[in-house]
Design a protein around this motif. Structure first.
Motif, PDB file in Angstrom:
ATOM      1  N   MET A   1       0.845  -1.184   0.000  1.00 46.87           N
ATOM      2  CA  MET A   1       0.000   0.000   0.000  1.00 46.87           C
ATOM      3  C   MET A   1       0.890   1.248   0.000  1.00 46.87           C
ATOM      4  SD  MET A   1      -3.101   1.153   2.505  1.00 46.87           S
ATOM      5  CE  MET A   1      -2.200   1.427   3.990  1.00 46.87           C
ATOM      6  N   LYS A   2       0.506   2.223  -0.799  1.00 50.23           N
ATOM      7  CA  LYS A   2       1.194   3.513  -0.835  1.00 50.23           C
ATOM      8  C   LYS A   2       0.489   4.476   0.108  1.00 50.23           C
ATOM      9  CE  LYS A   2       2.019   3.276  -5.790  1.00 50.23           C
ATOM     10  NZ  LYS A   2       1.751   3.970  -7.060  1.00 50.23           N
ATOM     11  N   SER A   3       1.244   5.458   0.596  1.00 50.98           N
ATOM     12  CA  SER A   3       0.610   6.524   1.377  1.00 50.98           C
ATOM     13  C   SER A   3       1.386   7.819   1.195  1.00 50.98           C
ATOM     14  CB  SER A   3       0.525   6.159   2.861  1.00 50.98           C
ATOM     15  OG  SER A   3       1.807   6.121   3.433  1.00 50.98           O
ATOM     16  N   LEU A   4       0.689   8.897   1.407  1.00 47.04           N
ATOM     17  CA  LEU A   4       1.277  10.237   1.345  1.00 47.04           C
ATOM     18  C   LEU A   4       0.635  11.053   2.453  1.00 47.04           C
ATOM     19  CD1 LEU A   4       2.885  12.496  -0.285  1.00 47.04           C
ATOM     20  CD2 LEU A   4       0.659  13.023  -1.288  1.00 47.04           C
ATOM     21  N   THR A   5       1.459  11.754   3.222  1.00 41.13           N
ATOM     22  CA  THR A   5       0.959  12.634   4.272  1.00 41.13           C
ATOM     23  C   THR A   5       1.478  14.043   4.022  1.00 41.13           C
ATOM     24  OG1 THR A   5       0.974  10.822   5.876  1.00 41.13           O
ATOM     25  CG2 THR A   5       0.876  13.063   6.763  1.00 41.13           C
ATOM     26  N   GLU A   6       0.562  15.000   3.996  1.00 39.22           N
ATOM     27  CA  GLU A   6       0.930  16.409   3.826  1.00 39.22           C
ATOM     28  C   GLU A   6       0.169  17.228   4.857  1.00 39.22           C
ATOM     29  OE1 GLU A   6       2.824  18.065   1.362  1.00 39.22           O
ATOM     30  OE2 GLU A   6       3.408  16.276   0.233  1.00 39.22           O
ATOM     31  N   TYR A   7       0.775  18.317   5.292  1.00 40.05           N
ATOM     32  CA  TYR A   7       0.129  19.248   6.217  1.00 40.05           C
ATOM     33  C   TYR A   7      -0.118  20.565   5.497  1.00 40.05           C
ATOM     34  CZ  TYR A   7       1.538  15.888   9.724  1.00 40.05           C
ATOM     35  OH  TYR A   7       1.702  14.732  10.442  1.00 40.05           O
ATOM     36  N   LEU A   8      -1.333  21.043   5.596  1.00 36.24           N
ATOM     37  CA  LEU A   8      -1.708  22.342   5.028  1.00 36.24           C
ATOM     38  C   LEU A   8      -1.816  23.324   6.181  1.00 36.24           C
ATOM     39  CD1 LEU A   8      -4.624  21.083   2.737  1.00 36.24           C
ATOM     40  CD2 LEU A   8      -2.179  21.189   2.199  1.00 36.24           C
ATOM     41  N   TRP A   9      -1.195  24.464   6.042  1.00 32.87           N
ATOM     42  CA  TRP A   9      -1.217  25.473   7.103  1.00 32.87           C
ATOM     43  C   TRP A   9      -2.107  26.640   6.689  1.00 32.87           C
ATOM     44  CZ3 TRP A   9       0.909  24.826  11.812  1.00 32.87           C
ATOM     45  CH2 TRP A   9       1.786  23.750  11.967  1.00 32.87           C
ATOM     46  N   PHE A  10      -2.869  27.143   7.649  1.00 30.18           N
ATOM     47  CA  PHE A  10      -3.776  28.265   7.415  1.00 30.18           C
ATOM     48  C   PHE A  10      -3.619  29.288   8.527  1.00 30.18           C
ATOM     49  CE2 PHE A  10      -5.769  24.520   5.664  1.00 30.18           C
ATOM     50  CZ  PHE A  10      -6.054  24.928   4.375  1.00 30.18           C
ATOM     51  N   GLU A  11      -3.698  30.543   8.144  1.00 32.11           N
ATOM     52  CA  GLU A  11      -3.871  31.635   9.105  1.00 32.11           C
ATOM     53  C   GLU A  11      -4.856  32.592   8.441  1.00 32.11           C
ATOM     54  OE1 GLU A  11      -1.415  34.756  11.897  1.00 32.11           O
ATOM     55  OE2 GLU A  11      -0.348  33.131  10.904  1.00 32.11           O
ATOM     56  N   THR A  12      -6.128  32.353   8.701  1.00 36.17           N
ATOM     57  CA  THR A  12      -7.163  33.125   8.031  1.00 36.17           C
ATOM     58  C   THR A  12      -7.183  34.556   8.556  1.00 36.17           C
ATOM     59  OG1 THR A  12      -8.852  32.405   9.607  1.00 36.17           O
ATOM     60  CG2 THR A  12      -8.577  31.083   7.606  1.00 36.17           C
ATOM     61  N   PRO A  13      -7.423  35.518   7.679  1.00 41.78           N
ATOM     62  CA  PRO A  13      -7.464  36.914   8.116  1.00 41.78           C
ATOM     63  C   PRO A  13      -8.693  37.240   8.960  1.00 41.78           C
ATOM     64  CG  PRO A  13      -7.906  36.753   5.758  1.00 41.78           C
ATOM     65  CD  PRO A  13      -7.543  35.379   6.230  1.00 41.78           C
ATOM     66  N   ARG A  14      -9.743  36.425   8.805  1.00 37.64           N
ATOM     67  CA  ARG A  14     -10.964  36.654   9.586  1.00 37.64           C
ATOM     68  C   ARG A  14     -11.132  35.532  10.596  1.00 37.64           C
ATOM     69  NH1 ARG A  14     -13.154  37.698   4.082  1.00 37.64           N
ATOM     70  NH2 ARG A  14     -13.675  35.507   4.213  1.00 37.64           N
ATOM     71  N   ARG A  15     -11.898  35.786  11.613  1.00 34.36           N
ATOM     72  CA  ARG A  15     -12.136  34.778  12.644  1.00 34.36           C
ATOM     73  C   ARG A  15     -12.954  33.605  12.098  1.00 34.36           C
ATOM     74  NH1 ARG A  15     -13.266  36.037  18.923  1.00 34.36           N
ATOM     75  NH2 ARG A  15     -13.064  33.883  19.599  1.00 34.36           N
ATOM     76  N   ARG A  16     -13.871  33.895  11.202  1.00 31.89           N
ATOM     77  CA  ARG A  16     -14.745  32.882  10.613  1.00 31.89           C
ATOM     78  C   ARG A  16     -14.526  32.887   9.109  1.00 31.89           C
ATOM     79  NH1 ARG A  16     -21.051  33.978  10.018  1.00 31.89           N
ATOM     80  NH2 ARG A  16     -20.235  34.941   8.159  1.00 31.89           N
ATOM     81  N   GLU A  17     -14.169  31.713   8.560  1.00 28.84           N
ATOM     82  CA  GLU A  17     -13.874  31.682   7.134  1.00 28.84           C
ATOM     83  C   GLU A  17     -13.994  30.265   6.586  1.00 28.84           C
ATOM     84  OE1 GLU A  17     -10.321  33.431   4.315  1.00 28.84           O
ATOM     85  OE2 GLU A  17     -10.641  34.233   6.312  1.00 28.84           O
ATOM     86  N   LEU A  18     -14.381  30.164   5.327  1.00 34.98           N
ATOM     87  CA  LEU A  18     -14.398  28.897   4.604  1.00 34.98           C
ATOM     88  C   LEU A  18     -13.268  28.913   3.581  1.00 34.98           C
ATOM     89  CD1 LEU A  18     -18.045  27.942   3.576  1.00 34.98           C
ATOM     90  CD2 LEU A  18     -16.562  26.824   5.244  1.00 34.98           C
ATOM     91  N   VAL A  19     -12.532  27.809   3.513  1.00 34.38           N
ATOM     92  CA  VAL A  19     -11.458  27.667   2.532  1.00 34.38           C
ATOM     93  C   VAL A  19     -11.746  26.400   1.722  1.00 34.38           C
ATOM     94  CG1 VAL A  19      -8.985  27.386   2.195  1.00 34.38           C
ATOM     95  CG2 VAL A  19      -9.826  28.762   4.132  1.00 34.38           C
ATOM     96  N   ARG A  20     -11.883  26.559   0.426  1.00 30.90           N
ATOM     97  CA  ARG A  20     -12.131  25.407  -0.452  1.00 30.90           C
ATOM     98  C   ARG A  20     -10.826  24.655  -0.657  1.00 30.90           C
ATOM     99  NH1 ARG A  20     -11.816  24.658  -5.856  1.00 30.90           N
ATOM    100  NH2 ARG A  20     -13.220  23.144  -6.777  1.00 30.90           N
ATOM    101  N   LEU A  21     -10.830  23.345  -0.362  1.00 31.14           N
ATOM    102  CA  LEU A  21      -9.623  22.525  -0.427  1.00 31.14           C
ATOM    103  C   LEU A  21      -9.609  21.530  -1.580  1.00 31.14           C
ATOM    104  CD1 LEU A  21      -9.181  21.514   3.333  1.00 31.14           C
ATOM    105  CD2 LEU A  21      -8.122  23.415   2.094  1.00 31.14           C
ATOM    106  N   THR A  22     -10.668  21.455  -2.344  1.00 30.91           N
ATOM    107  CA  THR A  22     -10.812  20.398  -3.338  1.00 30.91           C
ATOM    108  C   THR A  22      -9.615  20.319  -4.287  1.00 30.91           C
ATOM    109  OG1 THR A  22     -13.182  20.796  -3.248  1.00 30.91           O
ATOM    110  CG2 THR A  22     -12.397  19.372  -5.018  1.00 30.91           C
ATOM    111  N   ASP A  23      -9.185  21.432  -4.831  1.00 28.86           N
ATOM    112  CA  ASP A  23      -8.085  21.405  -5.804  1.00 28.86           C
ATOM    113  C   ASP A  23      -6.783  20.943  -5.155  1.00 28.86           C
ATOM    114  OD1 ASP A  23      -9.887  22.320  -7.691  1.00 28.86           O
ATOM    115  OD2 ASP A  23      -9.243  24.409  -7.533  1.00 28.86           O
ATOM    116  N   THR A  24      -6.539  21.387  -3.925  1.00 32.08           N
ATOM    117  CA  THR A  24      -5.330  20.984  -3.210  1.00 32.08           C
ATOM    118  C   THR A  24      -5.344  19.487  -2.909  1.00 32.08           C
ATOM    119  OG1 THR A  24      -5.154  23.176  -2.218  1.00 32.08           O
ATOM    120  CG2 THR A  24      -3.945  21.388  -1.133  1.00 32.08           C
ATOM    121  N   VAL A  25      -6.482  18.974  -2.449  1.00 36.01           N
ATOM    122  CA  VAL A  25      -6.598  17.543  -2.152  1.00 36.01           C
ATOM    123  C   VAL A  25      -6.462  16.736  -3.440  1.00 36.01           C
ATOM    124  CG1 VAL A  25      -8.091  15.742  -1.213  1.00 36.01           C
ATOM    125  CG2 VAL A  25      -7.960  17.969  -0.068  1.00 36.01           C
ATOM    126  N   THR A  26      -7.056  17.208  -4.521  1.00 33.87           N
ATOM    127  CA  THR A  26      -6.931  16.541  -5.824  1.00 33.87           C
ATOM    128  C   THR A  26      -5.465  16.444  -6.239  1.00 33.87           C
ATOM    129  OG1 THR A  26      -9.126  17.242  -6.537  1.00 33.87           O
ATOM    130  CG2 THR A  26      -7.549  16.715  -8.284  1.00 33.87           C
TER     131      THR A  26
END
Length: 137
Positions: A1-26
């Protein structure tokens, strides 16, 4: 079995925010080289969440209003007695949950026609991370 682990870091400018991750996960699935398997996307913080839904602005506002109704910002939560002011963010995280598992078929995310992957920040303006773990053959 193959595996890959990556960490995505966020520091959103607002307290409440949505970030679309689909392209990054793809892109990470493609980088892993797996054809059949699963990808786990998990917020590593207790005031954030990850979910799958439609990328439609009206729906996003409906989600924020629903979460605010169920876990309003501002009340004197017992958690605030510790010096924090983010009790609602913890509860919102419980409501949307902190992770999703998405099937990978034929080397691609096997999402429905409107499904997208989102990181939901409920207490932003500081550095946080998401783990993406791709596993399969």
């Amino acid at each position: 079995m193959k595996s890959l682990t990556e960490y995505l870091w966020f520091e959103t400018p607002r307290r409440r925010e949505l970030v679309r991750l689909t392209d990054t996960v793809t892109a990470l699935v493609r980088k892993s080289g797996i054809q059949e398997g699963m990808v786990l996307v998990s917020a590593m913080h207790i005031t954030a969440g990850v979910f799958v839904n439609d990328d439609e602005p009206g729906l996003h506002e409906d989600i924020w209003e629903w979460l605010q109704h169920l876990a309003p910002a501002g009340p004197d939560y017992r958690h605030h007695r510790t010096g924090e002011d983010n009790g609602d963010a913890h509860l919102k995280s419980l409501l949307v949950h902190h992770q999703v598992i998405i099937p990978v078929t034929g080397g691609k995310l096997d999402l429905g026609p409107w499904q997208q992957v989102f990181y939901a920040e409920f207490d932003g303006q500081r550095r946080k991370r998401v783990i993406v773990k791709v596993m399969g053959e």
